[in-house]
Each structure stands twice: as C-alpha cells, then as structure tokens.
Scaffold this active site. Sequence first.
Site, PDB file in Angstrom:
ATOM      1  CG  HIS A 122     -28.554  36.333 -50.775  1.00  0.00           C
ATOM      2  ND1 HIS A 122     -29.419  36.707 -51.770  1.00  0.00           N
ATOM      3  CD2 HIS A 122     -29.268  35.520 -49.953  1.00  0.00           C
ATOM      4  CE1 HIS A 122     -30.588  36.148 -51.563  1.00  0.00           C
ATOM      5  NE2 HIS A 122     -30.534  35.422 -50.461  1.00  0.00           N
ATOM      6  CG  HIS A 149     -31.535  39.622 -49.291  1.00  0.00           C
ATOM      7  ND1 HIS A 149     -30.515  38.880 -48.778  1.00  0.00           N
ATOM      8  CD2 HIS A 149     -32.670  38.941 -49.013  1.00  0.00           C
ATOM      9  CE1 HIS A 149     -30.996  37.802 -48.185  1.00  0.00           C
ATOM     10  NE2 HIS A 149     -32.309  37.811 -48.319  1.00  0.00           N
ATOM     11  CB  CYS A 167     -42.432  25.580 -46.048  1.00  0.00           C
ATOM     12  SG  CYS A 167     -40.750  26.093 -46.459  1.00  0.00           S
ATOM     13  CB  CYS A 179     -42.315  29.644 -47.372  1.00  0.00           C
ATOM     14  SG  CYS A 179     -41.594  29.065 -48.890  1.00  0.00           S
ATOM     15  CB  CYS A 217     -41.164  23.830 -49.434  1.00  0.00           C
ATOM     16  SG  CYS A 217     -41.029  25.488 -50.115  1.00  0.00           S
ATOM     17  CG  HIS A 230     -37.235  26.994 -48.403  1.00  0.00           C
ATOM     18  ND1 HIS A 230     -38.385  27.695 -48.680  1.00  0.00           N
ATOM     19  CD2 HIS A 230     -36.279  27.931 -48.159  1.00  0.00           C
ATOM     20  CE1 HIS A 230     -38.137  28.990 -48.598  1.00  0.00           C
ATOM     21  NE2 HIS A 230     -36.874  29.160 -48.290  1.00  0.00           N
ATOM     22  CE  LYS A 272     -34.809  29.976 -55.039  1.00  0.00           C
ATOM     23  NZ  LYS A 272     -34.236  30.371 -53.763  1.00  0.00           N
ATOM     24  CE  LYS A 315     -25.878  29.984 -44.103  1.00  0.00           C
ATOM     25  NZ  LYS A 315     -26.617  30.467 -42.978  1.00  0.00           N
TER      26      LYS A 315
HETATM   27  N1  MSP Z   1     -39.585  38.555 -44.789  1.00  0.00           N
HETATM   28  C1  MSP Z   1     -40.217  38.229 -46.002  1.00  0.00           C
HETATM   29  C2  MSP Z   1     -40.798  39.459 -46.665  1.00  0.00           C
HETATM   30  C3  MSP Z   1     -41.776  40.228 -45.837  1.00  0.00           C
HETATM   31  S1  MSP Z   1     -42.279  41.686 -46.634  1.00  0.00           S
HETATM   32  C4  MSP Z   1     -43.576  42.211 -45.750  1.00  0.00           C
HETATM   33  C5  MSP Z   1     -39.215  37.588 -46.930  1.00  0.00           C
HETATM   34  N2  MSP Z   1     -37.927  37.831 -46.675  1.00  0.00           N
HETATM   35  S2  MSP Z   1     -36.675  37.257 -47.498  1.00  0.00           S
HETATM   36  O1  MSP Z   1     -35.504  37.607 -46.752  1.00  0.00           O
HETATM   37  O2  MSP Z   1     -36.862  35.902 -47.809  1.00  0.00           O
HETATM   38  O3  MSP Z   1     -36.610  38.157 -48.772  1.00  0.00           O
HETATM   39  C6  MSP Z   1     -37.345  37.870 -49.887  1.00  0.00           C
HETATM   40  C7  MSP Z   1     -37.074  38.893 -50.957  1.00  0.00           C
HETATM   41  O4  MSP Z   1     -35.658  38.970 -51.233  1.00  0.00           O
HETATM   42  C8  MSP Z   1     -37.670  38.488 -52.284  1.00  0.00           C
HETATM   43  O5  MSP Z   1     -39.030  38.800 -52.386  1.00  0.00           O
HETATM   44  C9  MSP Z   1     -36.814  39.293 -53.226  1.00  0.00           C
HETATM   45  O6  MSP Z   1     -37.207  40.620 -53.142  1.00  0.00           O
HETATM   46  C10 MSP Z   1     -35.434  39.125 -52.610  1.00  0.00           C
HETATM   47  N3  MSP Z   1     -34.755  37.914 -53.079  1.00  0.00           N
HETATM   48  C11 MSP Z   1     -34.311  36.861 -52.324  1.00  0.00           C
HETATM   49  N4  MSP Z   1     -33.692  35.966 -53.142  1.00  0.00           N
HETATM   50  C12 MSP Z   1     -33.716  36.389 -54.411  1.00  0.00           C
HETATM   51  C13 MSP Z   1     -33.161  35.962 -55.642  1.00  0.00           C
HETATM   52  N5  MSP Z   1     -32.492  34.843 -55.763  1.00  0.00           N
HETATM   53  N6  MSP Z   1     -33.323  36.785 -56.716  1.00  0.00           N
HETATM   54  C14 MSP Z   1     -33.964  37.994 -56.626  1.00  0.00           C
HETATM   55  N7  MSP Z   1     -34.510  38.417 -55.501  1.00  0.00           N
HETATM   56  C15 MSP Z   1     -34.487  37.608 -54.392  1.00  0.00           C
HETATM   57  O7  MSP Z   1     -39.635  36.922 -47.842  1.00  0.00           O
END
Ligand code: MSP
Length: 469
Positions: free
Chosen positions: A20, A23, A128, A131, A145, A148, A295, A298
């Site tokens: 999304h 990411h 959690c 997380c 959490c 979440h 926030k 889904k």
């Molecule tokens: N898998 C772990 C990271 C491991 S790194 C060694 C993880 N994955 S995640 O899919 O949850 O991705 C988290 C990252 O996605 C966040 O740190 C950020 O970079 C990005 N984002 C996810 N949601 C976000 C927003 N709503 N806004 C901005 N960035 C966000 O955590």
Amino acid sequence: MSLKKFFITTPIYYINDVPHIGHSCTTIAADIIARLHRQLGEEVFFLTGTDEHGQKVDEAAKKLKLETQDYCDQISPRFKEAWKDLNISFDYFIRTTDEKHKKIVKEVLEKIYKKGDVYKAKYEGWYCIGCEKFLTESDLVDGKCPLHPKDKTVWKSEENWFFKLSKYVPELIKLIEDPKSNYIFPEGKKSEILAKIKDEVKDVSLSRENVDWGIEVPWDKKQSVYVWFDALINYYSASQFVEGKKDFWPADLHLLGKEILWFHTVIWQAMLLSAGIKLPKKTYTHSFYMIDGQKMSKSLGNVISPKQLIDTFGVDGSRYLVARSFPSNNDSDIGIERFKEKYNADLANNLGNLVSRVCRLAEGNDYGPTITKADEKFNTLINECKFNEAINHVFVSYIDSSNELLNNDKPWKLDKDDEKRKECLSTCRANLQRAAYYLSPVMPESCKKIKELLEGKIEAVKKPLFPRI
Ligand code: MSP
C-alpha cells in the site's frame, strides 16, 4: 580510481498483506536518494525485499489454506511488481526464505552464541502478532496494541533463547551520543531513543518455541529464530551473498518508519556489536501517512494501493505526490482528493503548462548547450529526506521565476527576432533544463522528456506531460 560507494536500504515488508501507499512512501524515498547518488556519479547498491517468516505470515497463509512457502511465492512478487510499476530502481530484491539469506542468518547467530551473549530462559508476556513483538503492560492501551487495536494480543509463556541486549547498553549510549556517529536521524528520534535506553533495557528473546515458520536456531533444532533477528540480518546478508557487493557493507543509510526505530537503532546495533560486524552509518526514521485523518487499515477500507495511485496520476505524478507529502517529522494526512488538487496545481497547471508554453514559443530555436551543475542545497535537502522542501526549492528557483519572466516580458507580443524575446525564452529554457535535471530522481521519465524537448532545436509538446485531472 574507484567510485564512491553508497548502500541504501528500505525495511523488508511483511507479506501478510499486499503493498500500500505506506510501503510505497519509504520505497519511493529510498529510490529518490539512490537516483540522486547515481546522478552524482556514485556506485549505488539499493536493497529492498520481503520479510517472509514468523507467525503473522504463517497465519495469513493458513487463512487461505495455502502452504506457507506457496503463499510467500505468490505474495512476494506483488511487492516486486509494485516497485517495478513505480519505476523503483532497486538493485536487489531480497526474500528471507532464500537459502542464501538463511545461511548467513545462522552464521551471524553462531557468532553471537559463541561470544557468550545467549542464554535460555522462560519468557512470559503479551505478544502482538501484528508487530511480531512482546509488549510491556505500559505499551498496551485498553489491553490492546495501539498499532493493531483490532487484532488480538496473545499471552505467551515459553522457553526461549535470550540475547544479552542489556550488556551492550553502555556501548550503545556512547555510540548514539557520539556527535561524529550521527547514526539516528532526525535529531528528535535520537533523544527519544536515548531517553528510553537510559531508562530500562531488558534482554530480548531471539528464538521462538512454537513458531515453525522460521529459520532453525543453529544450536537448538526445536526453536526457530525470532523473525526480527532474521529480518534485520537481511541488510548484511544481501551485501555478503549478492555478487560484487561485499564492499558495500557497512550500509550508508537504512530508511524506516517510526514504529521500527527501536529494532533498527538498539537491537540491530547490539547484534552487530556482539557478532563483531561493522555498524551501519545512518538510519533515517520517518512518520506515518494517515488517510483523511485516520490510520490506514484494511478493515477501515481506506488503504491506497500503488496501482490506484498510478492509474490516477501516472508513475511520475504518483512519485511526485508521495515526495511532496512525505511524512518527514510528523504524520502526514493524505487523500486522493488532496492529491488531485496538488497534481493539478503543481504539475498540470504549473510545470507541465510552462514546458508547453516555452516549447511553443521557442519552437525550432536552438539556444546551444546548458551546463547543469549539482545544486548543493537540493542535494542536502534530499539526503535529509526533506523532499517537500527540496522540490519547493527547485520550483521557486527555476519554475516560478520563469513564469514571472514570461508574464513580465510577454514574448508572444514581441517579434520573433527581437533580442528581448530571445533572451527571455533562452532563460526559461535554461531554467527548465535545470529543473528537469534536479527533479529527475523524483520524476525520471517526465524529466527525460523535458530534457529531450529542450535539447537542440526545441520541439512543441504534442501530448501534455501532465494531463489535467
Ligand atoms: N517486516 C518489518 C520490517 C523489517 S526490516 C528489517 C515490517 N514490515 S511492514 O510491512 O510492516 O513495513 C513497515 C514499514 O512500512 C514501515 O516502517 C514504513 O517504512 C512503511 N509503512 C507502513 N505503513 C506506513 C504508513 N502508514 N505510513 C508510512 N510508512 C508506512 O515492519
């Protein structure tokens, strides 16, 4: 002379869900920085990928009644494709289920084990799954959490292998406080981590007893490596197993979102200190995207996908809007309607329109070469992830000033060979060439087109660069 090396990473994304805009935000930011460094003549290694182990991914697969590896093989390419669609210039896409990665995870953990930094103990606490971490009572809000709130928080009680994180606290404080190291960026995050680390740091478990979907602990086959220990090592493992990248370690910049700051600045550094591996140079932590004040989630149905962005704004339009709204310090509220306004104002009505006007008025003229030098202010702002300010600097310096010049000189009212007309159009053309050069890490394809239109004999624009929405 060998080129200066620059190694930049994004977090590796969990594949319990499809990509999304959250990411995309970190990935586009990393891409802009990577492209800028390439433009400056450096040799860049840009790494991204997917985090595929752990309970969360296993549960997502089970819900669909799929084998977990099959599930991973289906979802991971969705991230890779999304990044290709957004013109992300990653050099390697790592998957943590790759055997080459697993081998290096085991090697690093063996080093930590041999150092005597591991012991077995019982752990009890709230976990959690969203997380993939244990939470303390003070982390919980109404027993849930805060990140979440719709998910269950489960009570776990198991025998785990622990990593002596607390042993490294004095060294970490010294490192983080060292003004030369500058590891945690921006400043606010540095004080946040220092306060927390000086308060209390407990050892963390590095293994799981009841999670099968993970890498086997090398010295205890009954346990799997805790997904975060596996995932963090990706940055190092890729540099070691991807051909020709060994010299890129230590990484120059890890980009990440604020919820994973502790893992990257405390746990990761301590793991590397214990394993005797060089420490990465810098982390940059950004805040979150919120959608219309909420926030993204889904279940709320307010998630913006990269495809939805591209379908509405095109690839470069999407990249531009993400860069402009990048949540550098505070959470940034975004929405499709707001994006439309910004797109029309900046790209359709301003930059796109200016290119069309200048090309129409100067069609067939050749104003010779323009030398484009690096703009230090722009580079610094990009390297500090201040994308909005960096782009603004380009707009004010080159685009707004050209609009002003056109409006003052009114070249369309002057004769074709009038000197004032020639000078005005030649200045606008040089300004646009510079703007296209600076903005090309943000909008590579559109800037290439602008450069081509203005090179040699100027051509009129046949199709608007940024059609109005
Ligand atoms: N898998 C772990 C990271 C491991 S790194 C060694 C993880 N994955 S995640 O899919 O949850 O991705 C988290 C990252 O996605 C966040 O740190 C950020 O970079 C990005 N984002 C996810 N949601 C976000 C927003 N709503 N806004 C901005 N960035 C966000 O955590």
